[in-house]
Design a protein around this motif. Structure first.
Motif, PDB file in Angstrom:
ATOM      1  N   GLY A  90       1.274  37.064 -20.378  1.00 53.44           N
ATOM      2  CA  GLY A  90       2.551  36.743 -19.764  1.00 53.44           C
ATOM      3  C   GLY A  90       3.542  36.137 -20.741  1.00 53.44           C
ATOM      4  N   SER A  93       5.106  38.734 -22.947  1.00 55.65           N
ATOM      5  CA  SER A  93       5.830  39.805 -22.267  1.00 55.65           C
ATOM      6  C   SER A  93       7.310  39.810 -22.655  1.00 55.65           C
ATOM      7  N   PHE A  98       7.860  37.467 -16.124  1.00 55.43           N
ATOM      8  CA  PHE A  98       6.466  37.151 -16.423  1.00 55.43           C
ATOM      9  C   PHE A  98       6.365  36.012 -17.436  1.00 55.43           C
ATOM     10  N   ARG A  99       7.287  36.008 -18.402  1.00 60.22           N
ATOM     11  CA  ARG A  99       7.197  35.036 -19.490  1.00 60.22           C
ATOM     12  C   ARG A  99       7.464  33.605 -19.012  1.00 60.22           C
TER      13      ARG A  99
END
Length: 289
Positions: A90, A93, A98-99
């Motif tokens: 994540g 990403s 997501f990050r």
């Protein structure tokens, strides 16, 4: 003579470093000798304090506590590796959706003390009228904390791979997932392995915190054995035995990691038996180099 970052020590500096090393070693030996002498003076090596370790029942209790420790450490290590891999994915990403959550989770669980996480996992369900045993709260706490730390180890290891490797993979038409699994991860694992094993060793030792919530792991069993009045309250001998078991287990784990790293890197480089080919002015028919 100089190095890239600092001047190499000269003869006098090397002699000074050797003297410091010898003095430090002697000081450590003297401290250990003093500790052993104090144990002897206070009767910690008396036969009555060590007699109970000859009984099969005591050995069985230690073995059961050791197996509980290994079971908790093994379960938490597997879950932490998976959890850390997901968080690292994540954080790496390209999509903020997501990050950002992955970054928040990593920073949150790294900032909370491990003991607090264990207390939350153990007493939280009790406050909600759910009865839980001490095993899974310990595993959950170890997983959350060590998973967050391992996520940073994974991320740092992948980012440490030369950027040209990923660029070459993209130039060959590989997608990011293919480049990650086929190109970046195999190289990053070699660099990450010592740090991963070091964190797993920390996780193994942190299972002793299960003592706080009365999990019958190795330290808890050692305290019970040490509190027996007929044997003179042998706390120090019991904790010495427990410490020896921990040291042996962590040493074996470190040795296995060293062996695995040598296997992954192909071991020591072997000398080739091929002979050097001298350069000539002609190669093949009419070719000049």
């Amino acid at each position: 003579m100089t190095n890239v970052l600092y001047d190499l020590p000269g003869p006098r500096a090397r002699l000074r470093y050797r003297l410091i090393g010898v003095v430090s070693g002697l000081a450590i030996v003297a401290l250990l000798a003093y500790i052993v002498w104090r144990f002897y003076e206070t009767g910690q090596f008396d036969a009555v304090k060590w007699e109970q370790f000859e009984y099969t029942e005591i050995q069985k209790q230690l073995l059961d506590g050791y197996l509980t420790t290994l079971r908790a450490a093994g379960t938490a290590a597997v879950l932490a590796l998976v959890f850390g891999a997901l968080l690292a994915t994540g954080r790496l990403s390209d999509h903020a959706v997501f990050r950002a959550p992955a970054t928040l989770v990593v920073e949150l669980f790294r900032a909370i003390p491990l003991l607090v996480l264990i207390f939350f996992a153990y007493y939280g369900p009790i406050q909600l009228n759910y009865k839980v045993g001490p095993f899974w709260p310990l595993v959950v706490g170890l997983t959350l904390y060590n998973g967050a730390v391992l996520a940073e180890i994974f991320r740092a290891g992948i980012l440490a791979v030369a950027k040209g490797q990923s660029e070459a993979a993209y130039a060959l038409g590989l997608r990011k997932t293919q480049a990650m699994t086929s190109i970046l991860l195999p190289q990053a694992v070699r660099a990450m392995l010592p740090a991963i094993v070091s964190q797993v060793v920390v996780l193994l030792k942190d299972t002793a915190l299960g003592f706080i919530i009365q999990l019958p792991e190795l330290l808890y069993v050692g305290k019970q054995i040490g509190g027996r009045l007929p044997f003179g309250l042998p706390y120090v001998p019991s904790y010495l035995v427990v410490a020896a078991i921990y040291i042996t287990t962590c040493g074996l784990l470190s040795w296995f990691a060293f062996w695995l790293q040598k296997r992954l890197t192909g071991g020591p480089r072997r000398r080739t038996t091929a002979k050097e080919v001298p350069l000539t002015t002609e190669m093949g028919a009419g070719m000049v180099v």
